[in-house]
Design an enzyme around this catalytic site. Structure first.
Site, PDB file in Angstrom:
ATOM      1  N   GLY A   1      -2.301  -4.613   3.750  1.00  0.00           N
ATOM      2  CA  GLY A   1      -3.333  -3.905   4.477  1.00  0.00           C
ATOM      3  C   GLY A   1      -3.817  -2.706   3.696  1.00  0.00           C
ATOM      4  O   GLY A   1      -3.337  -2.425   2.587  1.00  0.00           O
TER       5      GLY A   1
ATOM      6  N   ASP B   1       7.384  -8.067  -3.913  1.00  0.00           N
ATOM      7  CA  ASP B   1       6.057  -7.732  -4.426  1.00  0.00           C
ATOM      8  C   ASP B   1       6.132  -6.446  -5.244  1.00  0.00           C
ATOM      9  O   ASP B   1       5.321  -5.546  -5.087  1.00  0.00           O
ATOM     10  CB  ASP B   1       5.050  -7.602  -3.273  1.00  0.00           C
ATOM     11  CG  ASP B   1       3.608  -7.638  -3.780  1.00  0.00           C
ATOM     12  OD1 ASP B   1       3.397  -8.029  -4.945  1.00  0.00           O
ATOM     13  OD2 ASP B   1       2.694  -7.276  -3.021  1.00  0.00           O
TER      14      ASP B   1
END
Ligand SMILES: *[C@@H]1O[C@H](CO)[C@@H](O)[C@H](O)[C@H]1NC(C)=O
Ligand SMILES: *[C@@H]1O[C@H](CO)[C@@H](O)[C@H](O)[C@H]1NC(C)=O
Ligand SMILES: *[C@@H]1O[C@H](CO)[C@@H](O)[C@H](O)[C@H]1NC(C)=O
Ligand SMILES: *[C@@H]1O[C@H](CO)[C@@H](O)[C@H](O)[C@H]1NC(C)=O
Ligand SMILES: *[C@@H]1O[C@H](CO)[C@@H](O)[C@H](O)[C@H]1NC(C)=O
Ligand SMILES: *[C@@H]1O[C@H](CO)[C@@H](O)[C@H](O)[C@H]1NC(C)=O
Ligand SMILES: *[C@@H]1O[C@H](CO)[C@@H](O)[C@H](O)[C@H]1NC(C)=O
Ligand SMILES: *[C@@H]1O[C@H](CO)[C@@H](O)[C@H](O)[C@H]1NC(C)=O
Ligand SMILES: *[C@@H]1O[C@H](CO)[C@@H](O)[C@H](O)[C@H]1NC(C)=O
Length: 805
Positions: free
Chosen positions: A504, A617
């Site tokens: 996001g 990640d």
């Protein structure tokens, strides 16, 4: 081009015989001119043929029904018959005999002394087989006496115990099947290789076999590699053959020009999927002893490091055959002195030289030791699929590929090993010195200003934290209401947006009391219920470490899910690393500190926290920097959160960023500590080089950051991988060590990578490091290339792939 060669190679037959097809040749029914023998599957045919209406007739086997005729075997290669009353008969004891008209014997296959009668048949594989009449034993077969053609399941072989050997011999010319100059054979050494001889000199060498390919053809694609097989029984026998899984006709031919070609029938044409030598570099010894062939058109050679051309004049003229000689003689006496007086220099992407010796040692270190302790050992390599090879004589017939190939360690005098690095460093320093002097003062002023500024702000920040009651080590979460956050972020205005992360957008906010925060607005696709989400946040917020970004609180309202983090004054590492001006602010000592900090944070996530979180990640933009430039990992735990829900939908979601994802994670979705280690390795190499991994995805010659790092490490221990802008601040041994650690972390096999504890210890001590093997570089097909380009232009956003189950 190839097609015309095919046409040229294959033969024209204008004599059409009226043909009676035979089942077999027996003593009663010999084969005469005009008659043929077919294999039962109708693929091969045996009979008399001649070239171009010439009088000379040969007995041979060819592909039935293919025009122009492709002859795969000839019986009487050297002695054609001219009489049309010639015939091929079989004796009671199993010899095939070819008679010219007047019963004069022209050719004989040889047979046994006694037999109960025999017959000859053409098998479905194109093999003419003489079998004993009663027992059915094979007395003789045409596969034993190969000509210039290898058919599927017809092996090249040697057997030292029986002295038997099957080799290919070329024809003299297209129209003359008598043996020409060239011979192709497999060698009885271990591991075996395929060698083509021109008379008594070597003309082509495949390189040792390393299942499933020849080391001299590293990019043998699957379709090519899979059909070949090699069997070797240590010191006694060996055989090499190929199979064609498809039912297409195929053959391997040693042409009169000495070229080994694999032909495959495709429609009405012949394709040539393999040819050797394929170029001038592959011609044996093109660059002479200790010369490396680096390019074929035009032929270009270079010497190994520490070697110079034997004759510079000849080299300049393009006569490379003289090769290279040592610049500094090796000083090697017995055992003790050898270690200090010389050492090994790694050379990547190599076709292993000729005259290797196999040493059965379990690992690369034992291999190195066995070479180090024998002064006559000039080089060694540890090749997957083979093991340890050493060289005791002049290295010859070596190519350097632009990708693939093996890592060769060559013995050099110590002065050659060390000297060059120093020279390079000096050269680099001199070049950048003037630039540095200019930038130095500016940087210094900027830095001082910055320090003052930072000190001021951090004081304020801590005061604010106390006032708000957010004590640093309280695990309780704050719950913010939406209004507060909307006000703080100016209603998520664009000017407040800090960036777009994997899960996001991130906004900068300022609470009413002046405290700055970072707000992550999670993309709604997480689809988690409020309850689960809360549980997850509580868990994540318990992860507290100096090198992790702290979660201050969260906010849930309707579909909106927000995470509130402490604000990091220096934003993320990529702001510095990839900014042409700011990169000099993080010199080597700072970078090294950042690297170690990230590893500590990672160790906490993997081992020390109760949750054992795999980040999944890890990348530059997820490393934030506080006011003291301490690294803090962000976005940890989020992948876990997302994956949790997706599992229930029977889909598995791969969360990660192209370039950072370990091979096993990218392709199978399986993740572990070791997949984070891989990402860390990439991150480490980026921090050292100051280059983005993505920049290389379509880089020149398809090279990747990893291949640059590998080359650099091989050439000079990795020192020149370091961002040139900060080269002056570097500590060469630390940089080299870090490059090596980076390479160890990006090993293709998870087992080859260190675990996090070992990683941290590598980074914080000076213990011996394992040697990395060459990382696997993904070769992008054209489609993949354009795909990755598209993905990468989305500003390095996190890539989410849903893998169906
Ligand atoms: C057959 O003869 C023609 C003309 O004489 C020649 O061009 C051709 O190369 C010959 N073919 C073979 C296979 O020798
Ligand atoms: C096989 O038989 C032929 C006659 O049928 C004879 O001339 C020849 O010597 C025999 N060969 C051997 C090896 O006994
Ligand atoms: C000939 O046949 C007999 C049995 O009929 C067998 O024992 C013998 O081995 C055969 N000879 C050869 C050379 O195979
Ligand atoms: C066995 O060999 C003899 C002599 O070559 C031949 O006459 C006979 O037909 C053969 N038998 C069979 C069953 O092929
Ligand atoms: C093979 O060797 C001969 C003489 O030894 C030479 O003239 C010829 O050029 C060589 N052929 C190739 C293809 O190298
Ligand atoms: C092959 O090597 C083994 C030992 O490795 C030895 O016992 C055997 O005699 C060798 N065989 C030949 C044919 O050299
Ligand atoms: C090439 O160089 C070697 C020595 O390096 C020499 O012996 C040979 O004659 C040269 N060949 C040619 C064609 O100049
Ligand atoms: C050299 O030293 C090593 C141990 O350092 C020993 O294992 C090896 O056998 C020695 N080799 C010779 C030739 O002395
Ligand atoms: C070193 O290697 C050579 C060549 O293989 C061999 O002949 C010699 O015995 C070796 N020496 C030692 C000490 O192992």
């Amino acid at each position: 081009m190839e097609k015309s060669i095919v046409l040229f190679v294959y033969l024209f037959l204008f004599t059409i015989f009226s043909s009676f097809s035979f089942a077999e040749i027996t003593t009663e029914s010999p084969l005469s001119v005009g008659q043929t023998l077919s294999s039962s599957n109708g693929v091969y045919e045996l009979g008399f043929f001649s070239f171009n209406n010439s009088q000379n007739k040969y007995v041979g086997i060819w592909f039935k029904g293919i025009i122009p005729k492709v002859v795969v075997w000839v019986a009487n290669r050297e002695s054609p018959v001219v009489d049309s009353s010639a015939y091929l008969s079989i004796t009671i004891n199993g010899s095939l005999l070819l008679f010219n008209g007047k019963d004069s014997l022209v050719w004989s296959s040889g047979g046994t002394s006694t037999s109960n009668g025999s017959r000859a048949k053409l098998s479905d594989k194109g093999n003419l087989i003489v079998t004993e009449n009663v027992s059915g034993n094979t007395i003789w077969e045409s596969f034993e006496e190969l000509g210039d053609t290898l058919l599927p399941s017809s092996p090249l072989m040697y057997n030292l115990a029986t002295g038997k050997k099957r080799v290919l011999t070329s024809w003299k010319s297209q129209n003359d099947p008598s043996p020409g100059n060239f011979l192709a054979q497999i060698t009885p050494q271990e591991p075996s290789q395929l060698i083509t001889m021109n008379g008594s000199t070597r003309y082509y060498r495949s390189g040792p076999w390393a299942y499933p390919k020849f080391t001299g053809t590293p990019l043998m694609d699957d379709t090519l590699a899979s059909p070949f097989s090699f069997q070797q029984d240590a010191n006694v026998s060996g055989s090499f053959s190929y199979e064609d899984r498809s039912s297409q006709l195929s053959s391997v031919v040693l042409t009169p020009e000495g070229s080994l070609k694999r032909f495959r029938r495709s429609g009405a044409d012949w394709e040539v999927p393999f040819k050797a030598p394929a170029n001038l570099c592959e011609v044996y010894g093109a660059c002479g002893p200790f010369g490396l062939c680096v390019s074929s058109v035009p032929l270009k050679c270079k010497c190994f490091k520490g070697f110079v051309p034997k004759s510079t004049d000849e080299w300049r003229k393009g006569n490379w055959t003289g090769g290279c000689g040592r610049r500094t003689e090796l000083f090697c006496h017995g055992n003790s002195t050898s270690k200090s007086a010389n050492g090994f220099h790694p050379v990547p992407n190599i076709k292993p030289p000729d005259f290797y010796k196999f040493v059965s040692s379990v690992d690369i270190e034992a291999c190195r030791q066995s070479c180090l302790h024998n002064c006559s050992c000039l080089a060694f390599a540890y090749i997957s699929g083979i093991g340890c090879l050493v060289w005791n004589q002049e290295l010859i017939d070596i190519m350097q590929f632009s990708e693939g190939g093996e890592l060769l360690f060559i013995r050099l005098a110590s002065s050659e090993l060390g000297g060059n690095i120093n020279k390079k460093i000096i050269a680099a320093s001199v070049v950048s010195l003037s630039l540095f002097v200019l930038l130095c003062s500016a940087a210094f002023c900027f830095w001082r200003y910055r320090l003052k500024h930072i000190a001021m702000i951090s004081k304020e920040a801590s005061r604010d934290a106390w006032r708000k009651g957010l004590k640093p080590h309280v695990s309780g979460l704050n719950f913010f209401d939406m209004n507060t956050i909307q006000t703080a972020t100016n209603n998520f205005s664009l000017s407040n947006k800090l960036g777009q992360g994997g899960f996001g957008s991130v906004y900068k906010g300022k609470l009413q009391d002046g405290k700055e925060i970072a707000v992550k607005r999670l993309s709604s696709s997480s689809g988690q219920g409020k309850e689960e989400f809360m549980n997850e946040i509580v868990l994540i917020s318990k992860l507290q470490h100096n090198n992790l970004v702290r979660i201050l609180g969260c906010c849930i309202e309707g579909e909106e899910k927000l995470l509130i983090y402490e604000f990091m004054l220096n934003k993320s590492l990529d702001n510095f690393l990839f900014d042409s001006r700011k990169r000099i602010e993080i010199g080597w000592p700072k970078r090294f500190n950042i690297i170690q900090g990230i590893a500590r944070g990672l160790l906490y996530l993997h081992r020390d926290s109760r949750l054992r979180v795999i980040h999944r990640d890890l990348k530059v933009s997820n490393i934030l920097l506080d006011e003291k430039m301490n690294p803090k990992i962000s976005d940890f735990g989020l992948a876990r959160m997302y994956q949790g829900t997706e599992y229930q939908n029977n889909t598995r979601r791969v969360v990660g960023t192209l370039g950072y994802m370990s091979p096993e994670y990218a392709w199978t979705g399986t993740f572990s500590e070791k997949s984070d280690i891989y990402s860390f390795g990439v991150l480490l190499l980026e921090i050292i080089s100051g280059e983005k991994i993505s920049r290389f995805i379509n880089g020149e010659e398809g090279k990747t950051l990893l291949s640059y790092a590998w080359e650099s490490w091989c050439e000079n221990g990795g020192i020149d991988l370091l961002d040139q802008d900060v080269a002056d601040s570097c500590n060469p041994s630390e940089v080299g060590r870090c490059v090596q650690i980076g390479l160890i972390c990006v090993q293709h096999q998870p087992a080859g990578r260190p675990n996090t504890l070992a990683l941290l210890s590598m980074l914080t001590t000076t213990s011996d490091l394992p040697l990395p093997t060459q990382p696997t570089f993904v070769v992008h097909s054209r489609d993949e290339e354009s795909m990755s380009k598209d993905l990468m232009t989305v500003n390095e956003m996190t890539l989410s792939v849903i893998l169906g189950r």
